[in-house]
Write an enzyme that holds these catalytic residues in place. Structure first.
Site, short mmCIF file in Angstrom:
data_model
loop_
_atom_site.label_atom_id
_atom_site.label_comp_id
_atom_site.label_asym_id
_atom_site.label_seq_id
_atom_site.Cartn_x
_atom_site.Cartn_y
_atom_site.Cartn_z
N GLU A 24 -0.68 5.60 -2.82
CA GLU A 24 -1.24 5.78 -1.47
C GLU A 24 -0.89 7.16 -0.91
O GLU A 24 0.21 7.66 -1.12
CB GLU A 24 -0.65 4.71 -0.55
N ASP A 43 1.97 7.56 5.79
CA ASP A 43 2.05 6.31 5.03
C ASP A 43 1.70 6.67 3.59
O ASP A 43 0.57 7.04 3.30
CB ASP A 43 1.05 5.32 5.64
N ASP A 45 6.79 1.73 -0.94
CA ASP A 45 5.87 2.08 0.14
C ASP A 45 6.69 2.30 1.40
O ASP A 45 7.29 1.37 1.92
CB ASP A 45 4.88 0.92 0.32
N HIS A 55 -2.48 0.47 11.58
CA HIS A 55 -3.84 0.07 11.23
C HIS A 55 -4.72 0.21 12.46
O HIS A 55 -4.68 -0.61 13.35
CB HIS A 55 -3.88 -1.38 10.72
N GLU A 114 -5.26 3.97 -0.02
CA GLU A 114 -4.37 3.29 -0.96
C GLU A 114 -5.18 2.35 -1.82
O GLU A 114 -6.16 1.76 -1.37
CB GLU A 114 -3.26 2.53 -0.23
N HIS A 144 -6.75 2.21 5.30
CA HIS A 144 -6.96 1.99 6.74
C HIS A 144 -6.86 3.29 7.52
O HIS A 144 -6.14 4.20 7.13
CB HIS A 144 -5.93 0.99 7.27
#
Length: 418
Positions: free
Chosen positions: A399, A202, A191, A279, A304, A271
């Protein structure tokens, strides 16, 4: 990454086509040298140096992605239409004008996404049993810095490289001196994040070598793609969670003669993402029963999902490596001179982006653990310890980052790998 813990594949067709066209056009300038054929890097480096567009990235990656796109336009992600009620947006003149007005901002994020794709493509060739996780992370991070042309807070790494193994679901990266080596039977979640101007990509995938884990990975990939498909303007977050759970739980995996239904980890979420804020306040659940809050036009989301053979619930455990300055904290008077100095370093190099101990080591910080604890105790910095399911269980993650354009949604981090 920085998945909120509560209480705590369609290839990029348009983009790929554009890239191929561009490369073909420019390839005349590049001499067909033997070195390039053998190594794939020498020729590319030469053509980058002499102003020609290189045909391919080096190994390990070192040529800034900007060099591959001389017109400054970066490949688009995967486009998906909104569902029924919002399909009108695609042909609406007003929405199309609004979309064009965001072109510069979105082009920056597409550049960050292209860096992510090129880096992970190489990392997938070296993430093999026997590699040390420290080597893996440092190679990945150095590649991101080169390809994005890292410049302080303006462009670079968005958060520490998570390489959590097996029952550790998230937020594990090696600290200094860690000797962990990747094994054949491990399930590793990679990640990592890139950012330009605070706009964050992300995106994460799972690496496993033993084919017995294939159904686990398939379940999570399918669940993440389901979340992406369900996402859209005016969609309730709880409905996305319900759809993800239904798909995830339709899979089972057999390990050592025991069959497990794949469980979504109920206290991990996707998120919303804001500038310099991994976030941004909205959580996308991966089980049913979440909030009825709706997604809105102009929002970025990390969709994700995590599937587990364990309890489907994580708790904080193990030594902490990840930290992040509290986004909303004002000026806090600090007594300790060391804490003040460390905060100045954090403000200068990371701002409100997440960092890890290795990143402080790299900047020449030493003996900072007491000061770091002081900042955490003062509420200026928050620690994000590893999030773990039952010991002996296995967790997989996929994700993507998407953007809710006025007319359609764009899966920015989509590649031909996942």
């Amino acid at each position: 990454d920085e998945d909120e813990a509560e209480g705590e594949d369609a290839p990029d067709a348009e983009g790929e086509a554009k890239k191929k066209k561009k490369k073909k056009k420019k390839s005349k300038k590049k001499p067909a040298g033997d070195a390039a054929a053998v190594d794939g890097s020498t020729g590319s480096q030469q053509s980058a140096a002499n102003g020609a567009v290189p045909q391919q990235q080096t190994e390990p990656p070192s040529i800034p992605v900007r060099v591959f796109f001389p017109d400054g336009k970066f490949p688009e992600g995967e486009w998906q239409s909104y569902k029924d009620d919002n399909l009108w947006r695609e042909t609406n003149a007003e929405k199309r004008v609004l979309q064009r007005s965001q072109e510069n901002m979105i082009n920056d994020v597409r550049q960050a996404a292209e860096v992510h794709r090129q880096v992970r493509k190489y990392i997938q060739t070296i993430a093999k049993p026997g590699i040390s996780l420290t080597t893996l992370c440092e190679t990945l991070e150095d590649s991101v810095r080169s390809l994005i042309e890292a410049r302080g807070l303006d462009a670079g790494i968005a958060f520490p490289t998570g390489c959590s193994l097996n029952w550790v679901a998230a937020h594990w990266t090696p600290n200094a001196g860690d000797k962990t080596v990747l094994q054949y039977d491990d399930v590793m979640k990679l990640d990592f994040g890139t950012q330009i101007g605070g706009r964050i990509i992300d995106s994460a995938f799972t690496v496993a070598f033993n084919p017995r884990y294939d159904p686990l990975l398939a379940a999570v990939k399918d669940a993440t793609n389901t979340g992406i498909k369900e996402a859209g303007i005016d969609v309730r977050l709880c409905d996305i969670g319900a759809a993800i759970q239904e798909v995830m739980e339709s899979y089972e995996v057999e390990l050592d003669g025991k069959t497990y239904q794949v469980k979504p980890i109920r206290n991990l979420n996707g998120h919303s993402i804001g500038p310099y804020q991994i976030h941004a306040g909205k959580s996308v659940p991966i089980v049913k029963g979440g909030e009825a809050t709706r997604m809105e036009e102009g929002e970025f989301y990390a969709i994700e999902t995590f599937g587990s053979t364990g309890k489907g619930y994580v708790r904080e455990d193990l030594e902490c490596s990840h930290y992040m300055k509290n986004f909303d904290v004002g000026h806090v008077p600090l007594r300790l001179p060391r804490a003040k100095a460390l905060l100045a370093t954090i403000d200068k190099h990371f701002g409100t982006l997440a960092f890890c101990r290795r990143y402080l080591d790299r900047l020449g910080e030493t003996k900072y653990l007491m000061a770091l604890k002081n900042l955490c105790d003062a509420g200026v910095v928050d620690p994000y310890p590893p999030l773990c399911d039952n010991k002996g269980s296995y967790v997989a993650q996929y994700e993507h980052t998407l953007y809710l354009h006025p007319t359609r949604k764009e899966v920015l981090s989509r590649g031909d790998d996942y």
